[in-house]
Design an enzyme around this catalytic site. Sequence first.
Site, mmCIF file in Angstrom:
data_model
loop_
_atom_site.group_PDB
_atom_site.id
_atom_site.type_symbol
_atom_site.label_atom_id
_atom_site.label_comp_id
_atom_site.label_asym_id
_atom_site.label_seq_id
_atom_site.Cartn_x
_atom_site.Cartn_y
_atom_site.Cartn_z
ATOM 1 N N GLU A 2 3.698 17.210 42.418
ATOM 2 C CA GLU A 2 3.782 15.816 42.864
ATOM 3 C C GLU A 2 2.396 15.192 42.910
ATOM 4 O O GLU A 2 2.196 14.041 42.481
ATOM 5 C CB GLU A 2 4.438 15.774 44.246
ATOM 6 C CG GLU A 2 4.717 14.392 44.788
ATOM 7 C CD GLU A 2 5.435 14.433 46.124
ATOM 8 O OE1 GLU A 2 5.457 13.383 46.804
ATOM 9 O OE2 GLU A 2 5.955 15.501 46.504
ATOM 10 N N GLU A 11 7.068 17.900 56.136
ATOM 11 C CA GLU A 11 8.285 17.122 55.825
ATOM 12 C C GLU A 11 9.163 17.873 54.820
ATOM 13 O O GLU A 11 10.383 17.976 54.986
ATOM 14 C CB GLU A 11 7.908 15.752 55.276
ATOM 15 C CG GLU A 11 9.098 14.914 54.842
ATOM 16 C CD GLU A 11 8.811 14.048 53.634
ATOM 17 O OE1 GLU A 11 9.648 14.038 52.693
ATOM 18 O OE2 GLU A 11 7.753 13.387 53.609
ATOM 19 N N HIS A 33 2.837 15.866 55.081
ATOM 20 C CA HIS A 33 3.792 15.749 53.979
ATOM 21 C C HIS A 33 4.411 17.103 53.649
ATOM 22 O O HIS A 33 5.616 17.210 53.360
ATOM 23 C CB HIS A 33 3.071 15.163 52.758
ATOM 24 C CG HIS A 33 3.914 15.053 51.545
ATOM 25 N ND1 HIS A 33 3.660 15.782 50.405
ATOM 26 C CD2 HIS A 33 5.011 14.310 51.279
ATOM 27 C CE1 HIS A 33 4.561 15.489 49.489
ATOM 28 N NE2 HIS A 33 5.390 14.611 49.980
#
Length: 276
Positions: free
Chosen positions: A144, A67, A64
Amino acid sequence: MPKSKAGRARLLHRDPRAGSAEYLLDNGLKLIVCPRHHAPVVTVMTWYRAGSRDERPNEFGAAHFVEHMMFKGTRGLPKGAIDRMTQWQGGHNNAFTSHDHTSYLFELSAQHWPLALEIEASRMRDCLFAPKEVASERSVIIEEFSRYQEQPWPYLVERVERALYPRHPYGRPVVGELATLKAMRRDDLLGFYRRYYVPEHAFVVVAGDVREEDVVAETVRRLGPLAGKGGRREEYPVVLPEGGERLTLARPVQAARLALGYRTCRVGDPDDYVLD
């Protein structure tokens, strides 16, 4: 990532009913072309066999994290250029990471769709992972992670997945573990990127108002010269506990929530299509 000659694309399979064709480039990249002439738009998706299941113990959250870094600059595209180039052509881009793969999406008008291949060629080969950007994006991802822990649904789903797969990467949250995210180094991210962001781990899917021969030629020209040997994906046996399990989680929320999870079959098994 080094470059080589562009090579060729070999037809692997054609499905007349679906109106699609699958090709294999000499460098190992797979291309799926789906012409659809209903509207003058094209979707280009690049899928990498690189998800949270592929992370080593010091890399939990790396898929992640990488990304995010794919939008933070390459040798040919400075930070912010990917979004600006897409928006200048009236297009849209996005990305997501799962347990099994990471995917990058572009939606563009029919005359501008090769822009997506230009960007992906640069990202697959030349991402910078500038230390300043790594530090900045780490803060974004930790925020997040904190939001997911605070929100009832993501928190519940995470606990259900841990119960479903107690000794398997599917039981870990895709966003990673807090301790590993805090300790993640630039070299850890680069290691993951170099193992999996190579043509042999990539699928490019082009669907929309295109001619098949044009897509094949453009893909060979722009992505065919990319070379590089990727790492082998590990296989993790799924050891499932006997019977079912019930979890009750107490949170300070006003509405109760229920999540049911079932252990079924592997993706691609005949029963998988029936379940879908």
